[in-house]
Design a protein around this motif. Structure first.
Motif, short mmCIF file in Angstrom:
data_model
loop_
_atom_site.label_atom_id
_atom_site.label_comp_id
_atom_site.label_asym_id
_atom_site.label_seq_id
_atom_site.Cartn_x
_atom_site.Cartn_y
_atom_site.Cartn_z
N MET A 1 0.84 -1.20 0.00
CA MET A 1 0.00 0.00 0.00
C MET A 1 0.88 1.25 0.00
SD MET A 1 -2.90 1.23 2.78
CE MET A 1 -3.97 -0.15 2.45
N THR A 2 0.51 2.22 -0.83
CA THR A 2 1.26 3.47 -0.88
C THR A 2 0.99 4.31 0.36
OG1 THR A 2 -0.52 4.65 -2.02
CG2 THR A 2 1.06 3.45 -3.40
N ALA A 3 1.83 5.35 0.54
CA ALA A 3 1.64 6.24 1.68
C ALA A 3 0.28 6.93 1.59
CB ALA A 3 2.77 7.28 1.72
N ALA A 4 -0.11 7.35 0.38
CA ALA A 4 -1.41 8.01 0.20
C ALA A 4 -2.54 7.05 0.53
CB ALA A 4 -1.54 8.52 -1.24
N GLY A 5 -2.43 5.79 0.10
CA GLY A 5 -3.46 4.82 0.41
C GLY A 5 -3.57 4.55 1.89
N LEU A 6 -2.43 4.50 2.58
CA LEU A 6 -2.43 4.27 4.02
C LEU A 6 -3.09 5.43 4.77
CD1 LEU A 6 -1.61 2.54 6.41
CD2 LEU A 6 0.66 3.61 6.34
N VAL A 7 -2.76 6.65 4.36
CA VAL A 7 -3.36 7.82 5.01
C VAL A 7 -4.86 7.87 4.73
CG1 VAL A 7 -3.39 10.34 5.08
CG2 VAL A 7 -1.21 9.12 4.99
N ALA A 8 -5.28 7.50 3.51
CA ALA A 8 -6.71 7.45 3.18
C ALA A 8 -7.43 6.44 4.06
CB ALA A 8 -6.91 7.13 1.71
N ALA A 9 -6.78 5.30 4.31
CA ALA A 9 -7.38 4.29 5.19
C ALA A 9 -7.54 4.84 6.60
CB ALA A 9 -6.52 3.03 5.19
N VAL A 10 -6.52 5.55 7.08
CA VAL A 10 -6.60 6.17 8.41
C VAL A 10 -7.74 7.19 8.45
CG1 VAL A 10 -5.39 7.65 10.06
CG2 VAL A 10 -4.17 5.79 8.93
N LEU A 11 -7.91 7.94 7.35
CA LEU A 11 -8.99 8.93 7.28
C LEU A 11 -10.35 8.28 7.46
CD1 LEU A 11 -10.13 11.76 6.67
CD2 LEU A 11 -9.91 11.22 4.23
N PHE A 12 -10.61 7.20 6.74
CA PHE A 12 -11.91 6.55 6.85
C PHE A 12 -12.10 5.87 8.21
CE2 PHE A 12 -12.46 7.12 2.28
CZ PHE A 12 -13.83 7.34 2.22
N LEU A 13 -11.02 5.37 8.80
CA LEU A 13 -11.13 4.81 10.14
C LEU A 13 -11.47 5.90 11.15
CD1 LEU A 13 -8.16 2.27 10.21
CD2 LEU A 13 -10.61 1.74 10.14
N ALA A 14 -10.89 7.10 10.95
CA ALA A 14 -11.21 8.22 11.84
C ALA A 14 -12.66 8.66 11.67
CB ALA A 14 -10.26 9.39 11.57
N VAL A 15 -13.14 8.65 10.41
CA VAL A 15 -14.55 8.97 10.17
C VAL A 15 -15.45 7.96 10.87
CG1 VAL A 15 -16.35 9.13 8.40
CG2 VAL A 15 -14.11 10.16 7.98
N ALA A 16 -15.08 6.67 10.78
CA ALA A 16 -15.85 5.63 11.46
C ALA A 16 -15.84 5.84 12.98
CB ALA A 16 -15.29 4.25 11.11
N ALA A 17 -14.68 6.22 13.52
CA ALA A 17 -14.58 6.46 14.97
C ALA A 17 -15.46 7.62 15.39
CB ALA A 17 -13.13 6.72 15.35
N TYR A 18 -15.46 8.70 14.60
CA TYR A 18 -16.31 9.85 14.95
C TYR A 18 -17.78 9.49 14.80
CZ TYR A 18 -18.27 14.52 15.11
OH TYR A 18 -19.01 15.62 15.45
N THR A 19 -18.11 8.69 13.78
CA THR A 19 -19.49 8.27 13.60
C THR A 19 -19.99 7.52 14.82
OG1 THR A 19 -19.19 8.12 11.20
CG2 THR A 19 -21.06 6.93 12.15
N CYS A 20 -19.16 6.66 15.37
CA CYS A 20 -19.57 5.85 16.51
C CYS A 20 -19.54 6.63 17.83
CB CYS A 20 -18.69 4.61 16.62
SG CYS A 20 -18.84 3.48 15.21
N ALA A 21 -18.44 7.36 18.06
CA ALA A 21 -18.29 8.07 19.34
C ALA A 21 -19.15 9.34 19.37
CB ALA A 21 -16.82 8.41 19.57
N GLY A 22 -18.92 10.23 18.40
CA GLY A 22 -19.74 11.43 18.35
C GLY A 22 -21.19 11.12 18.04
#
Length: 349
Positions: free
Chosen positions: A1-22
């Motif tokens: 996985m490229t650096a951009a792909g890894l950061v994009a994965a982190v972005l969607f995981l953060a969105v999922a975390a905010y969806t659940c917590a917030g």
């Protein structure tokens, strides 16, 4: 996985975390809005206040993390989204501020009129904020924004956006009810457990129905998204979400409702990740790929380092806070406290 792909994965995981917590906090606000008048809704609102108080501020850490990754890791994507959909995002930001102010100020306010005003601001903002955030996500998922796109209501008022907004409202309502039902068990308030469990089941059913309708609508309105949700990794997470829906319903129907909260979190997180998987390799389907939107390689590498540092220092602390909260060790609430919040147990809905 490229650096951009890894950061994009982190972005969607953060969105999922905010969806659940917030999202759990927004859902609590939804039930605050629909609890009824001062006497009828006093006990549910008392539980909502006590359940939210220890963690509602820390849940916004995930939103900040999302914005930082978008801004620094994918500046072209950030510019396209915030310029073309500034209105719903501005309304969501205003809602976040007003919601926090309403929740923080209504409890210490002594005058009844002031408490009602701040309570209304908190409750209404808890409904409108997830809707506008969901509508903006729908505009992205349906490919209606792109670099250079002029601001337009069509970007966030289309069928996919409206359904995403409704899914956000109903999904957060489901999370809020599930968590509050579990809190009522911990605080030995069986009437409130029954009260919120019924609402959790109703919201879960509405979420499942809306999800099916959204999938049907995207076939014509957002074909790339529909194809991704019905094939490959996107389909896998859709199946996980469907299974989590069934498990959550089964757990809620049990007397104790134990483990219903993790099941509901898996449901919401799977739905968000399914969206992310469905539109690979795009951040905006058909318009902007992850590679095209990525910032400078050095910036991406530093973002990965920051993420690793957060994984070591910040995330365990947040997880520990959640654990203390779910075990009732941050702000104890007794049945005597609950009785002070109303004239007596309320078994009906």
């Amino acid at each position: 996985m490229t650096a951009a792909g890894l950061v994009a994965a982190v972005l969607f995981l953060a969105v999922a975390a905010y969806t659940c917590a917030g999202g759990t906090d927004y859902g609590a606000g939804f039930w605050d809005l629909t609890a009824g008048g001062a006497e009828r809704g006093r006990r549910p609102r008392w539980l909502i206040d006590h359940a939210m108080a220890p963690v509602w501020e820390v849940n916004n850490v995930w939103l900040i993390f999302v914005l930082v990754i978008m801004w620094t890791g994918f500046p072209v994507f950030f510019q396209a989204v915030f310029s073309s959909m500034w209105l719903p995002l501005a309304l969501a930001a205003i809602g976040i501020v007003l919601r926090g102010a309403g929740f923080a100020l209504r409890k210490p306010t002594r005058r009844i009129a002031g408490r009602r005003l701040y309570g209304a601001v908190f409750a209404v903002s808890s409904l409108l904020t997830p809707f506008f955030l969901g509508a903006a996500a729908g505009g992205i998922a349906s490919g209606r924004v792109a670099p250079g796109t002029e601001p337009s209501a069509h970007a966030w008022s289309n069928p996919t956006s409206v359904l995403f907004g409704l899914l956000a409202v109903v999904g957060t309502a489901m999370l809020g009810a599930v968590f509050l039902a579990a809190d009522a068990v911990r605080y030995e308030a069986p009437d409130l457990h029954s009260y919120f469990r019924r609402r959790a089941l109703a919201a879960l059913g509405a979420f499942a129905l809306l999800g099916a309708v959204t999938l049907i609508v995207t076939h014509e309105d957002a074909p790339y998204l529909w194809h991704g949700l019905t094939h490959g990794a996107g389909l896998v997470f859709v199946i996980v979400a469907v299974l989590a829906t069934a498990v959550t319903a089964w757990l809620l129907l049990r007397t104790s409702g134990a483990w219903s909260r993790p099941a509901a979190v898996v449901l919401m997180a799977s739905a968000v990740i399914a969206w992310g998987m469905a539109q690979r390799p795009y951040l905006i389907p058909g318009k902007l790929t992850v590679a095209e939107a990525a910032g400078a390689p050095s910036t991406l590498h530093w973002l990965i380092v920051v993420t690793l540092v957060a994984a070591v220092l910040v995330f365990p602390a947040v997880a520990f806070l959640y654990r203390l909260d779910t075990r009732g060790e941050l702000e104890p609430l007794t049945d005597t406290d609950l009785r002070r919040g109303g004239p007596g147990p309320e078994g009906g809905g």
